[in-house]
Design an enzyme around this catalytic site. Sequence first.
Site, short mmCIF file in Angstrom:
data_model
loop_
_atom_site.label_atom_id
_atom_site.label_comp_id
_atom_site.label_asym_id
_atom_site.label_seq_id
_atom_site.Cartn_x
_atom_site.Cartn_y
_atom_site.Cartn_z
NE ARG A 1 -2.04 -5.64 7.35
CZ ARG A 1 -3.03 -6.43 6.97
NH1 ARG A 1 -3.45 -7.41 7.75
NH2 ARG A 1 -3.61 -6.24 5.80
NE ARG B 1 -6.02 -13.09 5.58
CZ ARG B 1 -6.40 -11.82 5.46
NH1 ARG B 1 -6.16 -11.14 4.35
NH2 ARG B 1 -7.04 -11.23 6.43
CB THR C 1 -6.63 -5.82 10.03
OG1 THR C 1 -7.01 -6.99 9.30
CG2 THR C 1 -7.00 -4.59 9.22
CG ASN D 1 -3.50 -2.35 6.91
OD1 ASN D 1 -3.35 -2.06 5.73
ND2 ASN D 1 -4.51 -3.08 7.34
CG PHE E 1 -13.65 0.60 6.89
CD1 PHE E 1 -13.15 0.15 5.68
CD2 PHE E 1 -14.32 -0.30 7.72
CE1 PHE E 1 -13.32 -1.17 5.29
CE2 PHE E 1 -14.49 -1.62 7.33
CZ PHE E 1 -13.98 -2.06 6.11
CG HIS F 1 -5.42 -6.35 -0.02
ND1 HIS F 1 -6.65 -6.36 0.60
CD2 HIS F 1 -5.49 -7.26 -1.04
CE1 HIS F 1 -7.43 -7.23 -0.03
NE2 HIS F 1 -6.75 -7.78 -1.03
CE LYS G 1 -3.93 -2.22 2.30
NZ LYS G 1 -4.83 -2.14 3.46
#
Length: 137
Positions: A103, A86, A92, A113, A58, A116, A10
Amino acid sequence: MKQRTLSIIKPDALKKKVVGKIIDRFESNGLEVVAMKRLHLSVKDAENFYAIHRERPFFKDLIEFMVSGPVVVMVLEGEDAVAKNRDLMGATDPKLAQKGTIRADFAESIDANAVHGSDSLENAHNEIAFFFATRDL
């Protein structure tokens, strides 16, 4: 079972210049990058990609964040790639993420964060198809 999953690095992680460190986490844990591109999402593309969250409170902030700068979109391949990705990402909310996860190490907040990742094999197929043509894989 060998699988493919989608990963997005991100805008916050690109601003911090930690893309290489994040990719190294994937590769050193048995996930191969089989396709990758850097792009700047349009509002329309971000809204379509995150359409499942459209009614969530959100959503607007998520879209604004995802179009705030470039992202790196990747297809990762490996044994149990969805679950492995994951696990590597962590929770998250980076405050709740286990030490040593992406993260925990690189994210600032539940919004910014860093990454994705597809949450299921079915979603991985759909998300990969959103960004990559079959001929690119």
